[in-house]
Design a protein around this motif. Sequence first.
Motif, short mmCIF file in Angstrom:
data_model
loop_
_atom_site.label_atom_id
_atom_site.label_comp_id
_atom_site.label_asym_id
_atom_site.label_seq_id
_atom_site.Cartn_x
_atom_site.Cartn_y
_atom_site.Cartn_z
N GLY A 18 0.82 -1.20 0.00
CA GLY A 18 0.00 0.00 0.00
C GLY A 18 0.85 1.25 0.00
N THR A 19 0.21 2.37 -0.30
CA THR A 19 0.87 3.67 -0.32
C THR A 19 0.30 4.50 0.81
OG1 THR A 19 1.09 3.50 -2.73
CG2 THR A 19 1.31 5.70 -1.76
N ASN A 20 1.17 4.98 1.68
CA ASN A 20 0.73 5.82 2.79
C ASN A 20 1.16 7.25 2.52
OD1 ASN A 20 -0.10 3.46 3.93
ND2 ASN A 20 1.40 3.44 5.57
N GLY A 21 0.36 8.19 3.00
CA GLY A 21 0.71 9.58 2.76
C GLY A 21 0.38 10.47 3.93
N THR A 22 0.89 11.70 3.83
CA THR A 22 0.61 12.74 4.80
C THR A 22 0.07 13.93 4.03
OG1 THR A 22 2.45 11.94 6.15
CG2 THR A 22 1.63 14.16 6.63
N LEU A 23 -1.12 14.37 4.40
CA LEU A 23 -1.78 15.47 3.71
C LEU A 23 -1.69 16.73 4.56
CD1 LEU A 23 -3.46 15.90 1.08
CD2 LEU A 23 -5.49 15.61 2.49
N THR A 24 -1.07 17.76 3.99
CA THR A 24 -0.91 19.02 4.72
C THR A 24 -1.51 20.18 3.92
OG1 THR A 24 1.31 19.33 3.78
CG2 THR A 24 1.19 18.32 5.96
N TYR A 25 -1.88 21.22 4.65
CA TYR A 25 -2.40 22.45 4.05
C TYR A 25 -1.69 23.61 4.73
CZ TYR A 25 -5.65 26.21 2.88
OH TYR A 25 -6.19 27.39 2.43
N ARG A 26 -0.95 24.38 3.94
CA ARG A 26 -0.15 25.49 4.48
C ARG A 26 0.75 25.04 5.62
NH1 ARG A 26 -4.98 30.04 4.30
NH2 ARG A 26 -4.86 30.41 2.07
N GLY A 27 1.35 23.85 5.44
CA GLY A 27 2.30 23.33 6.43
C GLY A 27 1.68 22.65 7.63
N GLU A 28 0.34 22.62 7.67
CA GLU A 28 -0.34 22.02 8.83
C GLU A 28 -0.91 20.66 8.46
OE1 GLU A 28 -4.20 23.09 11.49
OE2 GLU A 28 -3.08 24.80 10.73
N LEU A 29 -0.73 19.68 9.34
CA LEU A 29 -1.23 18.33 9.08
C LEU A 29 -2.76 18.32 9.10
CD1 LEU A 29 -0.73 15.21 8.80
CD2 LEU A 29 -0.91 15.14 11.29
N ILE A 30 -3.36 17.81 8.03
CA ILE A 30 -4.81 17.63 7.99
C ILE A 30 -5.14 16.19 8.39
CG2 ILE A 30 -6.90 17.70 6.53
CD1 ILE A 30 -5.49 20.46 6.97
N CYS A 31 -4.49 15.24 7.71
CA CYS A 31 -4.72 13.83 8.02
C CYS A 31 -3.64 13.01 7.30
CB CYS A 31 -6.11 13.38 7.56
SG CYS A 31 -6.42 13.60 5.80
N HIS A 32 -3.67 11.72 7.51
CA HIS A 32 -2.83 10.81 6.74
C HIS A 32 -3.72 10.21 5.65
CE1 HIS A 32 0.47 11.17 9.53
NE2 HIS A 32 -0.41 11.07 10.51
N THR A 33 -3.11 9.54 4.68
CA THR A 33 -3.89 8.92 3.61
C THR A 33 -3.38 7.50 3.35
OG1 THR A 33 -2.41 9.76 1.88
CG2 THR A 33 -4.33 11.12 2.43
N ILE A 34 -4.29 6.68 2.83
CA ILE A 34 -3.90 5.34 2.37
C ILE A 34 -4.38 5.18 0.93
CG2 ILE A 34 -3.82 4.25 4.65
CD1 ILE A 34 -6.63 3.03 3.99
N GLU A 35 -3.59 4.46 0.16
CA GLU A 35 -3.93 4.16 -1.24
C GLU A 35 -3.39 2.78 -1.57
OE1 GLU A 35 -3.11 7.61 -4.07
OE2 GLU A 35 -1.96 8.16 -2.30
N LEU A 36 -3.77 2.30 -2.74
CA LEU A 36 -3.21 1.05 -3.24
C LEU A 36 -1.73 1.25 -3.57
CD1 LEU A 36 -6.15 0.01 -5.56
CD2 LEU A 36 -5.46 -1.14 -3.46
N PRO A 37 -0.97 0.15 -3.72
CA PRO A 37 0.44 0.29 -4.10
C PRO A 37 0.56 0.92 -5.49
CG PRO A 37 -0.07 -1.98 -3.46
CD PRO A 37 -1.37 -1.25 -3.54
N ASP A 38 1.75 1.40 -5.83
CA ASP A 38 1.99 1.98 -7.15
C ASP A 38 2.20 0.85 -8.15
OD1 ASP A 38 2.65 3.42 -9.35
OD2 ASP A 38 4.42 4.39 -8.50
N ARG A 39 1.24 0.68 -9.05
CA ARG A 39 1.34 -0.35 -10.08
C ARG A 39 1.18 0.31 -11.45
NH1 ARG A 39 -2.32 -3.79 -6.45
NH2 ARG A 39 -0.88 -5.05 -5.24
N ASN A 40 2.00 1.31 -11.71
CA ASN A 40 2.03 2.00 -13.01
C ASN A 40 0.67 2.51 -13.49
OD1 ASN A 40 4.82 1.60 -13.28
ND2 ASN A 40 4.44 -0.50 -13.91
#
Length: 135
Positions: A18-40
């Motif tokens: 899986g792909t995990n992420g960090t979502l920020t707005y103007r340098g402030e953490l909004i939430c984390h994210t999850i997605e499927l793995p990178d498969r082109n």
Amino acid sequence: MMKMKHILLLQRMYGANGTNGTLTYRGELICHTIELPDRNNIPRISCIPTGQYQLQKRRYPKHGEQIGIPHVLGREAILIHAANDAQKELLGCIAPVTTLTGEGKGHASGKALAKLKALVYACWEKGEEVYLVIK
């Protein structure tokens, strides 16, 4: 008059499950994210490519009104919706989560989605544009 542009920045970490992420707005953490793995960018089994996307309000029979990510090359109906397990619940979409619990897994997605929607909808109500930049 120029429309105000708001940028949500998604910084990703890629894993085999899986792909995990960090979502920020103007340098402030909004939430984390999850997605499927990178498969082109293969539809339904891959996360979407990095880049800049203008977010738009979309209505879907299954998920109701959500934040849509139109204009993803070779993909359609990509949106941001609640899910806690990318492999079981996502087909290429992005799910916000409050905490990450593993690769493509998280916790309290509904709470994270509500926080993200509050921010995005507030911008839209003022007639402003919101972009998602994925790095």
